[in-house]
Design a protein around this motif. Structure first.
Motif, mmCIF file in Angstrom:
data_model
loop_
_atom_site.group_PDB
_atom_site.id
_atom_site.type_symbol
_atom_site.label_atom_id
_atom_site.label_comp_id
_atom_site.label_asym_id
_atom_site.label_seq_id
_atom_site.Cartn_x
_atom_site.Cartn_y
_atom_site.Cartn_z
ATOM 1 N N LEU A 147 2.712 17.484 0.702
ATOM 2 C CA LEU A 147 2.976 18.825 0.159
ATOM 3 C C LEU A 147 2.160 19.766 0.579
ATOM 4 C CD1 LEU A 147 4.497 17.859 -3.044
ATOM 5 C CD2 LEU A 147 5.716 17.616 -0.925
ATOM 6 N N GLY A 148 2.570 20.989 1.034
ATOM 7 C CA GLY A 148 1.552 22.114 1.177
ATOM 8 C C GLY A 148 2.144 23.490 0.465
ATOM 9 N N GLY A 149 1.208 24.406 0.622
ATOM 10 C CA GLY A 149 1.601 25.571 -0.014
ATOM 11 C C GLY A 149 0.875 26.981 0.194
ATOM 12 N N PRO A 150 0.980 27.894 -0.477
ATOM 13 C CA PRO A 150 0.351 29.043 -0.153
ATOM 14 C C PRO A 150 -0.909 29.647 -0.897
ATOM 15 C CG PRO A 150 2.045 29.863 -1.301
ATOM 16 C CD PRO A 150 2.244 28.231 -1.283
ATOM 17 N N ARG A 151 -1.234 28.703 -2.019
ATOM 18 C CA ARG A 151 -2.104 29.166 -2.645
ATOM 19 C C ARG A 151 -3.525 28.348 -2.432
ATOM 20 N NH1 ARG A 151 -0.276 28.560 -8.996
ATOM 21 N NH2 ARG A 151 0.395 26.441 -8.278
ATOM 22 N N ARG A 152 -4.607 28.906 -2.687
ATOM 23 C CA ARG A 152 -5.773 28.509 -2.446
ATOM 24 C C ARG A 152 -6.835 27.873 -3.682
ATOM 25 N NH1 ARG A 152 -5.297 26.111 2.551
ATOM 26 N NH2 ARG A 152 -4.128 27.364 3.703
ATOM 27 N N ALA A 190 0.936 -1.260 -0.136
ATOM 28 C CA ALA A 190 -0.285 -0.009 -0.057
ATOM 29 C C ALA A 190 0.794 1.235 0.046
ATOM 30 C CB ALA A 190 -0.981 0.143 1.246
ATOM 31 N N ALA A 191 0.484 2.278 -0.669
ATOM 32 C CA ALA A 191 1.065 3.522 -0.584
ATOM 33 C C ALA A 191 0.471 4.174 0.573
ATOM 34 C CB ALA A 191 0.805 4.404 -2.008
ATOM 35 N N VAL A 192 1.355 4.868 1.391
ATOM 36 C CA VAL A 192 0.811 5.513 2.722
ATOM 37 C C VAL A 192 1.530 6.967 2.758
ATOM 38 C CG1 VAL A 192 2.793 4.382 3.881
ATOM 39 C CG2 VAL A 192 0.890 5.004 5.134
ATOM 40 N N SER A 193 0.585 7.952 3.270
ATOM 41 C CA SER A 193 1.053 9.231 3.471
ATOM 42 C C SER A 193 0.418 9.806 4.696
ATOM 43 C CB SER A 193 0.493 9.982 2.456
ATOM 44 O OG SER A 193 -0.853 9.888 2.018
ATOM 45 N N PRO A 194 1.231 10.651 5.293
ATOM 46 C CA PRO A 194 0.687 11.099 6.633
ATOM 47 C C PRO A 194 -0.462 11.782 6.680
ATOM 48 C CG PRO A 194 2.523 12.577 5.800
ATOM 49 C CD PRO A 194 2.293 11.222 4.926
ATOM 50 N N GLY A 195 -1.452 11.709 7.844
ATOM 51 C CA GLY A 195 -2.386 12.743 7.884
ATOM 52 C C GLY A 195 -2.229 14.085 8.198
ATOM 53 N N ARG A 196 -3.250 14.751 8.133
ATOM 54 C CA ARG A 196 -3.118 16.342 8.094
ATOM 55 C C ARG A 196 -2.456 16.456 9.477
ATOM 56 N NH1 ARG A 196 -9.186 18.563 8.040
ATOM 57 N NH2 ARG A 196 -8.995 17.801 6.083
ATOM 58 N N THR A 197 -1.707 17.714 9.413
ATOM 59 C CA THR A 197 -1.003 18.299 10.710
ATOM 60 C C THR A 197 -2.152 19.696 10.895
ATOM 61 O OG1 THR A 197 0.424 19.694 9.603
ATOM 62 C CG2 THR A 197 1.325 17.550 10.091
ATOM 63 N N PRO A 198 -1.709 20.293 11.784
ATOM 64 C CA PRO A 198 -2.456 21.645 11.965
ATOM 65 C C PRO A 198 -1.921 22.544 11.171
ATOM 66 C CG PRO A 198 -2.005 20.457 14.067
ATOM 67 C CD PRO A 198 -1.250 19.769 13.229
ATOM 68 N N ARG A 199 -2.867 23.455 10.713
ATOM 69 C CA ARG A 199 -2.579 24.733 9.651
ATOM 70 C C ARG A 199 -1.238 25.261 10.365
ATOM 71 N NH1 ARG A 199 -6.528 24.959 5.671
ATOM 72 N NH2 ARG A 199 -8.499 24.146 6.434
ATOM 73 N N GLU A 201 1.853 24.070 10.376
ATOM 74 C CA GLU A 201 3.024 23.154 11.055
ATOM 75 C C GLU A 201 3.980 22.517 9.840
ATOM 76 O OE1 GLU A 201 2.882 19.053 13.707
ATOM 77 O OE2 GLU A 201 1.915 20.696 14.320
ATOM 78 N N GLY A 202 3.179 22.168 8.744
ATOM 79 C CA GLY A 202 3.851 21.874 7.694
ATOM 80 C C GLY A 202 4.118 20.164 7.903
ATOM 81 N N TYR A 203 4.806 19.576 7.008
ATOM 82 C CA TYR A 203 4.944 18.067 6.798
ATOM 83 C C TYR A 203 6.267 17.234 7.023
ATOM 84 C CZ TYR A 203 -0.129 18.193 6.083
ATOM 85 O OH TYR A 203 -1.485 18.240 6.599
ATOM 86 N N SER A 240 7.353 29.451 5.949
ATOM 87 C CA SER A 240 8.561 28.640 6.235
ATOM 88 C C SER A 240 8.102 27.172 6.220
ATOM 89 C CB SER A 240 9.406 28.840 7.522
ATOM 90 O OG SER A 240 8.222 28.867 8.588
ATOM 91 N N HIS A 241 6.879 26.916 6.581
ATOM 92 C CA HIS A 241 6.168 25.634 6.662
ATOM 93 C C HIS A 241 5.796 25.131 5.177
ATOM 94 C CE1 HIS A 241 2.808 28.195 7.183
ATOM 95 N NE2 HIS A 241 1.952 27.257 6.567
ATOM 96 N N HIS A 242 5.552 25.917 4.107
ATOM 97 C CA HIS A 242 5.444 25.495 2.970
ATOM 98 C C HIS A 242 6.454 24.670 2.294
ATOM 99 C CE1 HIS A 242 2.214 29.234 2.953
ATOM 100 N NE2 HIS A 242 1.742 27.986 3.210
ATOM 101 N N THR A 243 5.892 23.617 1.214
ATOM 102 C CA THR A 243 6.940 23.182 0.693
ATOM 103 C C THR A 243 7.628 23.847 -0.437
ATOM 104 O OG1 THR A 243 5.464 20.970 0.832
ATOM 105 C CG2 THR A 243 7.331 20.863 -0.948
ATOM 106 N N THR A 244 9.029 23.710 -0.458
ATOM 107 C CA THR A 244 9.787 24.200 -1.632
ATOM 108 C C THR A 244 10.169 23.265 -2.469
ATOM 109 O OG1 THR A 244 11.754 23.849 -0.525
ATOM 110 C CG2 THR A 244 10.573 25.802 0.222
#
Length: 273
Positions: A83-88, A48-57, A59-61, A105-109
């Motif tokens: 991954l996360g980022g600034p756009r909605r 199975a492919a596995v990824s982390p659940g959500r962190t608090p806004r 916080e980053g991953y 700083s917590h957004h993915t680069t």
């Protein structure tokens, strides 16, 4: 729970692993890697492919991604980096992505993506734009350069058309969760199925889709584009497998969804990996 008996080799493109209570705001069931592995075995799921659940806004991953990769070692789990980022993404048709905000700083680069892809430690990436935001254009360019699959949590807060306009056609496969219609929005599922006709790099996973008619339509009309995803641990893998096994489709269609299609998109799911 008794083990399912079926004649298929099953691999799963959509599971979640919460590394620890402090790092993750838990939604649904939280299970240990051992319990997730045991439930997969009960359902006859080999990998199975596995990824982390959500962190608090905010916080980053980075920490959660590293933990999932570490916990996947010597287990039939293939880590995906979230991954996360600034756009909605907007929920309405029109300007689908709001003006770019400054990355924090917590957004993915782009460098993060390059590092995640180094030495094949991760087998793909996960985006949940409605909660984590959409990464910057530079990050998406790096995803295109890497070419690994991207699992996108779609639904009412991240409609399929918005995903198409921002991510498709960049050279990497995109897997929309839940036929693009979580929670059970048939209009969005219809939209996602229609997108399959015009986008060769788009796939749909079956997690949280209990509607037999929708699942059967996907497997009959697009047999090479539907991937099994259980949504574990929010749903026991047994439930997801049984939903496919009870459909009125051929064994070949089931085999494609359970094995051939996922392994084509995520090569690490192949039996010799």
């Amino acid at each position: 729970m008794l083990e399912l008996e079926h004649g298929f080799r099953v691999v799963d493109v959509h599971t979640r692993l919460d590394p620890d209570e402090e790092a993750v705001a838990v939604r649904g069931r939280q299970v240990s890697p051992e319990r997730l592995e045991r439930e997969m075995h009960q359902a006859g799921v080999e990998r199975a492919a596995v990824s982390p659940g959500r962190t608090p806004r905010g916080e980053g991953y980075l920490r959660a991604n590293n933990a999932v990769a570490r916990l996947s070692v010597d287990r039939p789990l293939l880590p995906f980096a979230r991954l996360g980022g600034p756009r909605r993404i907007s929920r309405v048709v029109g300007p689908l992505v709001n003006p770019v905000k400054r990355a924090k700083s917590h957004h993915t680069t782009a460098g993060d993506v390059e590092q995640y892809a180094y030495d094949d430690r991760y087998h793909g990436f996960t985006l949940a734009p409605a909660h984590d935001g959409l990464p910057t254009a530079a990050v998406i360019d790096e995803l295109a350069a890497v070419g690994d699959p991207v699992l996108v949590h779609a639904g009412e807060n991240c409609p399929p058309r918005a995903v198409a306009d921002t991510l498709l056609g960049r050279g990497f496969p995109v897997v929309l969760t839940s036929f693009g219609g979580y929670p059970l929005n048939e209009n969005l599922m219809d939209a996602a199925l229609s997108l399959l006709e015009t986008h060769d790099d788009l796939y749909l996973d079956t997690a949280y889709v209990p509607d037999r008619d929708v699942l059967e339509r996907g497997l009959l009309e697009h047999p090479d584009r539907i991937l099994f995803g259980s949504g574990a641990p929010s749903v026991h893998p047994n439930v997801g497998v049984m939903e496919i096994l009870t459909l009125d489709v051929s064994e070949d269609a089931m085999r494609r969804a359970f094995t051939k299609n996922p392994a084509r998109v995520v090569p690490g799911l192949l039996p010799d990996r």
